[in-house]
Design an enzyme around this catalytic site. Structure first.
Site, short mmCIF file in Angstrom:
data_model
loop_
_atom_site.label_atom_id
_atom_site.label_comp_id
_atom_site.label_asym_id
_atom_site.label_seq_id
_atom_site.Cartn_x
_atom_site.Cartn_y
_atom_site.Cartn_z
N ASP A 52 0.18 -5.54 -6.86
CA ASP A 52 -0.49 -5.69 -5.57
C ASP A 52 0.27 -4.81 -4.57
O ASP A 52 1.42 -4.41 -4.85
CB ASP A 52 -0.40 -7.18 -5.19
CG ASP A 52 -0.63 -7.40 -3.71
OD1 ASP A 52 -1.73 -7.10 -3.24
OD2 ASP A 52 0.32 -7.82 -3.02
N ASP A 54 0.15 -5.01 -0.43
CA ASP A 54 0.71 -5.68 0.76
C ASP A 54 1.58 -6.87 0.36
O ASP A 54 1.11 -7.79 -0.31
CB ASP A 54 -0.42 -6.14 1.69
CG ASP A 54 -1.03 -4.96 2.46
OD1 ASP A 54 -2.27 -4.87 2.52
OD2 ASP A 54 -0.26 -4.12 2.96
N1 LIG Z 1 -5.56 -7.30 9.77
C1 LIG Z 1 -6.35 -7.47 8.69
N2 LIG Z 1 -5.79 -7.87 7.52
C2 LIG Z 1 -6.62 -8.00 6.46
C3 LIG Z 1 -8.00 -7.72 6.55
N3 LIG Z 1 -8.53 -7.94 5.33
C4 LIG Z 1 -7.54 -8.33 4.51
N4 LIG Z 1 -6.39 -8.37 5.19
C5 LIG Z 1 -5.09 -8.73 4.63
O1 LIG Z 1 -4.74 -7.75 3.63
C6 LIG Z 1 -4.23 -8.45 2.47
C7 LIG Z 1 -4.65 -7.80 1.18
O2 LIG Z 1 -3.81 -6.84 0.76
P1 LIG Z 1 -3.11 -6.89 -0.72
O3 LIG Z 1 -2.59 -5.50 -0.93
O4 LIG Z 1 -2.00 -7.92 -0.62
O5 LIG Z 1 -4.18 -7.28 -1.72
C8 LIG Z 1 -4.87 -9.79 2.47
O6 LIG Z 1 -3.96 -10.70 1.86
C9 LIG Z 1 -5.19 -10.08 3.92
O7 LIG Z 1 -4.26 -10.98 4.46
C10 LIG Z 1 -8.55 -7.30 7.82
O8 LIG Z 1 -9.74 -7.05 7.97
N5 LIG Z 1 -7.68 -7.19 8.86
MG LIG Z 2 -0.41 -8.93 -1.23
#
Ligand SMILES: Nc1nc2c(ncn2[C@@H]2O[C@H](COP(=O)(O)O)[C@@H](O)[C@H]2O)c(=O)[nH]1
Ligand SMILES: [Mg+2]
Length: 312
Positions: A52, A54
């Site tokens: 993943d 974030d």
């Molecule tokens: N500020 C915003 N954050 C968002 C939005 N849609 C999703 N998210 C966040 O991103 C992570 C996903 O990323 P990952 O790499 O961990 O899969 C998700 O967990 C949300 O918290 C948005 O529109 N605006």
């Molecule tokens: Mg994540």
């Protein structure tokens, strides 16, 4: 832990002492030993990594302050419509608690995630956005990759092991953050939500949305990635969200999938759930030490002809 558990744990520690850290939680040492044996005996040629982005490739926090997300970085871009950031924050405020609610099932959360991402796609419509603005926004966002992530990428690259970054974030920003930190090579692939453009204006996302609870084979179907990597039956999976634990579901005929979960905050309440979804749970570990140690073990054993495998 029963005798067997202690025996298995002792054996694991002899090969990976890092697993003895107090931040490491393992519910079933016997299963982890089994998976480790499969990964090591399979070697680098049958291995692929799925991570993943974030709060997995990036840190979860820096000195206690939660790390920004790839979607949030976009708010740092110049030239956004005046309503954009406020509206994005409103949506985040409404849907993030639902995403994280430990009392809701994945099935209960999914309709809200689809709603969130559909509204974000609508928000990302009808205005010009120079890709260089994203590069500049990343520079202003003080992003930090987990310590040791560059070392991991180098170790994977030298062994030709592919790394899939599977993100429900914003792929254009994911790519820019990796490049900002000098991490870009042929072995890194990104599956995420990428911006679509029409007549020079942002026009939602290029493909079906990837949200936190559909990161599986179906969400990756438009890329053929898992088919191209179908000879790599062994997977090291890393994530910070329960939904990340399914990221390898699209890999055909897996032999071993070792799931590493990163947990920060509310540990007492969330640890049992994380231990149900991940084989190894790392509590407030902002490094890639365990992954690096695992890849090193696989590579060293593969390169040492006297050790065709280890018995962990
Ligand atoms: N500020 C915003 N954050 C968002 C939005 N849609 C999703 N998210 C966040 O991103 C992570 C996903 O990323 P990952 O790499 O961990 O899969 C998700 O967990 C949300 O918290 C948005 O529109 N605006
Ligand atoms: Mg994540």
């Amino acid at each position: 832990m029963g005798d067997t558990g202690e025996g298995d744990m002792k054996s694991l520690l002899s090969y990976m002492p890092e697993l003895g850290r107090s931040s490491v939680h393992i519910k079933d040492p016997k299963r982890v030993s089994f998976l480790l044996n499969k990964l090591v005996s399979g070697g680098v040629n049958t291995l692929q990594i799925i991570a993943d982005f974030d709060h997995t490739v990036t840190k979860q926090h820096v000195n206690g302050v939660r790390h920004t997300s790839s979607f949030c970085v976009i708010n740092q871009c110049n030239g956004l419509p005046p309503h954009f950031s406020g509206r994005d924050s409103e949506l985040l405020k409404k849907y993030l608690p639902i995403e994280r609610d430990p009392h809701l099932t994945k099935e209960e959360k999914t309709p809200y995630m689809i709603e969130w991402y559909s509204m974000t796609s609508e928000l990302l419509q009808g205005f010009p956005l120079d890709p260089n603005e994203i590069v500049e926004a990343v520079k202003r966002s003080n992003t930090e990759l987990r310590s040791g992530f560059q070392d991991l990428v180098t170790a994977l690259d030298t062994a030709n092991v592919p790394l899939l970054v599977f993100s429900a974030g914003l792929g254009d920003v994911v790519d820019a953050i990796l490049k900002h930190h000098g991490v870009c090579n042929k072995n890194i692939h990104i599956i995420s939500n990428f911006l679509n453009f029409k007549d020079g204006l942002v026009n939602g996302f290029t493909d079906d949305i990837v949200h936190p609870f559909n990161k599986n084979g179906k969400a990756a179907e438009h890329t053929n990635y898992f088919k191209e990597m179908s000879n790599r039956h062994n997977v090291i999976l890393m994530g910070d969200n329960l939904g990340d634990a399914e990221m390898a579901d699209g890999v055909p005929n897996t032999d071993a999938v070792l799931k590493i979960g990163f947990l920060f905050g509310d540990v007492d309440r969330l640890l049992p759930q994380y231990l149900d979804h991940f084989d190894v749970v790392l509590e407030d570990d902002q490094t890639m030490d365990i992954a690096n140690s695992l890849v090193r073990l696989i590579k060293e054993t593969a390169s040492d002809s006297t050790k065709s495998s280890v018995s962990i």
